[in-house]
Design a protein around this motif. Structure first.
Motif, PDB file in Angstrom:
ATOM      1  N   ARG A  67       0.832  -1.215   0.000  1.00 56.47           N
ATOM      2  CA  ARG A  67       0.000   0.000   0.000  1.00 56.47           C
ATOM      3  C   ARG A  67       0.863   1.261   0.000  1.00 56.47           C
ATOM      4  NH1 ARG A  67      -5.073  -2.028   1.754  1.00 56.47           N
ATOM      5  NH2 ARG A  67      -4.794  -4.016   2.850  1.00 56.47           N
ATOM      6  N   CYS A  68       0.340   2.293  -0.691  1.00 58.13           N
ATOM      7  CA  CYS A  68       0.979   3.609  -0.690  1.00 58.13           C
ATOM      8  C   CYS A  68      -0.125   4.643  -0.576  1.00 58.13           C
ATOM      9  CB  CYS A  68       1.745   3.850  -1.991  1.00 58.13           C
ATOM     10  SG  CYS A  68       3.145   2.733  -2.178  1.00 58.13           S
ATOM     11  N   ALA A  69       0.216   5.826  -0.074  1.00 54.37           N
ATOM     12  CA  ALA A  69      -0.788   6.886   0.080  1.00 54.37           C
ATOM     13  C   ALA A  69      -1.299   7.357  -1.280  1.00 54.37           C
ATOM     14  CB  ALA A  69      -0.211   8.049   0.870  1.00 54.37           C
ATOM     15  N   HIS A  71      -0.650   6.454  -5.798  1.00 58.26           N
ATOM     16  CA  HIS A  71      -0.056   5.495  -6.728  1.00 58.26           C
ATOM     17  C   HIS A  71       0.718   6.212  -7.824  1.00 58.26           C
ATOM     18  CE1 HIS A  71      -3.265   2.235  -5.638  1.00 58.26           C
ATOM     19  NE2 HIS A  71      -2.367   2.422  -4.692  1.00 58.26           N
ATOM     20  N   CYS A  72       2.024   5.998  -7.850  1.00 54.95           N
ATOM     21  CA  CYS A  72       2.852   6.570  -8.908  1.00 54.95           C
ATOM     22  C   CYS A  72       2.654   5.705 -10.153  1.00 54.95           C
ATOM     23  CB  CYS A  72       4.322   6.565  -8.491  1.00 54.95           C
ATOM     24  SG  CYS A  72       4.560   7.197  -6.816  1.00 54.95           S
ATOM     25  N   GLN A  73       2.272   6.331 -11.235  1.00 57.15           N
ATOM     26  CA  GLN A  73       1.883   5.553 -12.422  1.00 57.15           C
ATOM     27  C   GLN A  73       3.066   4.832 -13.073  1.00 57.15           C
ATOM     28  OE1 GLN A  73      -1.245   4.895 -13.518  1.00 57.15           O
ATOM     29  NE2 GLN A  73      -1.880   5.923 -11.635  1.00 57.15           N
ATOM     30  N   PHE A  74       4.288   5.207 -12.695  1.00 56.48           N
ATOM     31  CA  PHE A  74       5.483   4.598 -13.294  1.00 56.48           C
ATOM     32  C   PHE A  74       6.095   3.558 -12.368  1.00 56.48           C
ATOM     33  CE2 PHE A  74       6.300   8.358 -10.889  1.00 56.48           C
ATOM     34  CZ  PHE A  74       7.238   7.916  -9.972  1.00 56.48           C
ATOM     35  N   CYS A  75       5.385   3.170 -11.306  1.00 54.92           N
ATOM     36  CA  CYS A  75       5.994   2.341 -10.260  1.00 54.92           C
ATOM     37  C   CYS A  75       6.503   1.005 -10.803  1.00 54.92           C
ATOM     38  CB  CYS A  75       4.993   2.091  -9.135  1.00 54.92           C
ATOM     39  SG  CYS A  75       5.684   1.086  -7.811  1.00 54.92           S
ATOM     40  N   THR A  76       7.743   0.685 -10.447  1.00 56.19           N
ATOM     41  CA  THR A  76       8.348  -0.599 -10.802  1.00 56.19           C
ATOM     42  C   THR A  76       7.490  -1.765 -10.323  1.00 56.19           C
ATOM     43  OG1 THR A  76      10.539   0.339 -10.606  1.00 56.19           O
ATOM     44  CG2 THR A  76      10.382  -2.031 -10.340  1.00 56.19           C
ATOM     45  N   THR A 143      10.483   5.878   1.738  1.00 55.29           N
ATOM     46  CA  THR A 143       9.103   6.380   1.798  1.00 55.29           C
ATOM     47  C   THR A 143       8.857   7.469   0.765  1.00 55.29           C
ATOM     48  OG1 THR A 143       7.429   7.393   3.247  1.00 55.29           O
ATOM     49  CG2 THR A 143       9.705   8.119   3.553  1.00 55.29           C
ATOM     50  N   ARG A 144       7.579   7.638   0.437  1.00 59.19           N
ATOM     51  CA  ARG A 144       7.167   8.787  -0.369  1.00 59.19           C
ATOM     52  C   ARG A 144       6.062   9.554   0.342  1.00 59.19           C
ATOM     53  NH1 ARG A 144       6.194   9.825  -6.769  1.00 59.19           N
ATOM     54  NH2 ARG A 144       7.570  11.609  -6.604  1.00 59.19           N
ATOM     55  N   LEU A 145       5.781   9.160   1.577  1.00 55.19           N
ATOM     56  CA  LEU A 145       4.683   9.815   2.299  1.00 55.19           C
ATOM     57  C   LEU A 145       4.884  11.321   2.473  1.00 55.19           C
ATOM     58  CD1 LEU A 145       1.931   9.168   3.568  1.00 55.19           C
ATOM     59  CD2 LEU A 145       3.102   8.913   5.769  1.00 55.19           C
TER      60      LEU A 145
HETATM   61  S1  SF4 Z   1       6.989   4.397  -6.548  1.00 53.97           S
HETATM   62 FE1  SF4 Z   1       7.034   3.989  -4.340  1.00 53.97          FE
HETATM   63  S2  SF4 Z   1       5.496   5.374  -3.480  1.00 53.97           S
HETATM   64 FE2  SF4 Z   1       5.114   5.255  -5.684  1.00 53.97          FE
HETATM   65  S3  SF4 Z   1       3.567   3.627  -5.910  1.00 53.97           S
HETATM   66 FE3  SF4 Z   1       5.596   2.668  -6.139  1.00 53.97          FE
HETATM   67  S4  SF4 Z   1       6.137   1.933  -4.113  1.00 53.97           S
HETATM   68 FE4  SF4 Z   1       4.463   3.413  -3.868  1.00 53.97          FE
END
Ligand code: SF4
Ligand SMILES: *Cc1c(COP(=O)(O)O)cnc(C)c1O
Length: 311
Positions: A67-69, A71-76, A143-145
């Motif tokens: 879970r993330c606060a 969603h980064c659309q490019f997330c690995t 983190t990216r919070l």
């Molecule tokens: S890049 Fe990091 S913060 Fe962004 S959706 Fe993926 S895991 Fe979450």
């Protein structure tokens, strides 16, 4: 992966930040039907127990949640983010701790995800366990919070978590790694949130991903790295965007990335410059060479003005 943002990000998008809109809004060109792959072999090659990725002998990455606060659309890890499957049960935590304890060569544990600060209770339990393993000397929180929701950093849960980490100083050193891609992200609320984290005494480093039409230009990256440097955050890595199916629209041309990083090296302090890395499938992180050397001829290199130097 569904679109998910926060009121903070929404406000910034409304205020006109294209760099943030592009990172978080679902692109119409995205083909929702493609099956994203596991570009780094995290599940298939390197996961001995649920949540743990053990690729380098002395350090492990621990996925505390999917879970993330936002969603980064490019997330690995687009294949996993938002899914409840990443939630760890007590026995998953116990197995992972047992694995780390049974491998005393592991001295460095990276809490990642997902975002470990989005599940503070889980992170608390993990930290309490790591505290009892003498071979663990460093714990990093990725983190990216602070970018997604800066106000959350001063919540009661966060305060408890940071205090707990502070109490572990004799056991291990804590580092916080913030994922940040564009200077637009560093508004005063975010700067304040990062200052709060630093006030507990943890060194803060940053990680950045090269993203097409977000930060693939010298000006944006120079401003980003300087802003970080000025606020006491050390830029640590800038990654090439991983080759995940469905994310091609974010991957930049490697030659222009090299050129940008070479230009920045000519005029910026080493402290403000992150390492430029490609994470190769099944292998790991490899530094990308900059334009100072005419490899494979290592008898010549170029100075910052472009003059050839005979060694
Ligand atoms: S890049 Fe990091 S913060 Fe962004 S959706 Fe993926 S895991 Fe979450
Ligand atoms: C990036 C990464 C690490 C940490 O690498 P450092 O170079 O020490 O920051 C550890 N494990 C995995 C699987 C990683 O992807």
């Amino acid at each position: 992966m569904e679109e998910k943002t926060t009121p903070h990000l929404q406000r910034k998008i409304r205020d006109g930040s294209n760099a943030i809109a592009r990172q978080f809004q679902m692109q119409s060109e995205t083909n929702g039907n493609v099956e994203p792959n596991d570009p780094l072999g995290e599940e298939t090659l390197f996961s001995p127990v649920k949540g743990i990725v053990h690729k380098y002998p002395n350090r492990v990455l621990w996925k505390t949640t999917y879970r993330c606060a936002a969603h980064c659309q490019f997330c690995t890890r687009v294949r996993q983010i938002g899914s409840p499957e990443g939630d760890l049960e007590d026995n998953d935590i116990a197995s992972a701790l047992y694995y780390i304890e049974a491998h005393p060569e592991i001295d460095d544990v990276i809490l990642s995800g997902g975002d470990p600060l989005v599940v503070p209770q889980i992170s608390m339990r993990i930290i309490a366990g790591l505290r009892n393993i003498p071979s663990v000397r460093v714990v990093r929180i990725g983190t990216r919070l602070p970018i997604h929701s800066p106000k959350s950093i001063s919540s009661l849960y966060m305060k408890r978590l940071f205090k707990e980490l502070q109490a572990c100083t004799d056991n291990f050193q804590t580092y916080v790694l913030v994922h940040v891609n564009h200077p637009d992200e560093l508004d005063y609320e975010v700067v304040d949130a990062i200052r709060t984290i630093r006030s507990y005494g943890f060194p803060v480093l940053s990680q950045t991903v090269f993203l097409k039409a977000v930060n693939d230009n010298e000006e944006a990256l120079e401003e980003l790295f300087k802003k970080l440097y000025y606020m006491g955050v050390t830029p640590y890595y800038i990654y090439r965007c991983d080759y995940v199916k469905g994310l091609e629209q974010f991957v930049c041309d490697i030659e222009s990335e090299r050129e940008i990083m070479t230009m920045l090296h000519k005029r910026m302090s080493g402290i403000a410059l992150p390492r430029y890395i490609v994470d190769v499938e099944g292998v790991g992180k490899i530094p990308v060479p900059l334009g100072f050397w005419d490899v494979p001829d290592i008898n010549h290199c170029q100075d910052y003005q472009g003059k050839t130097i005979q060694l």
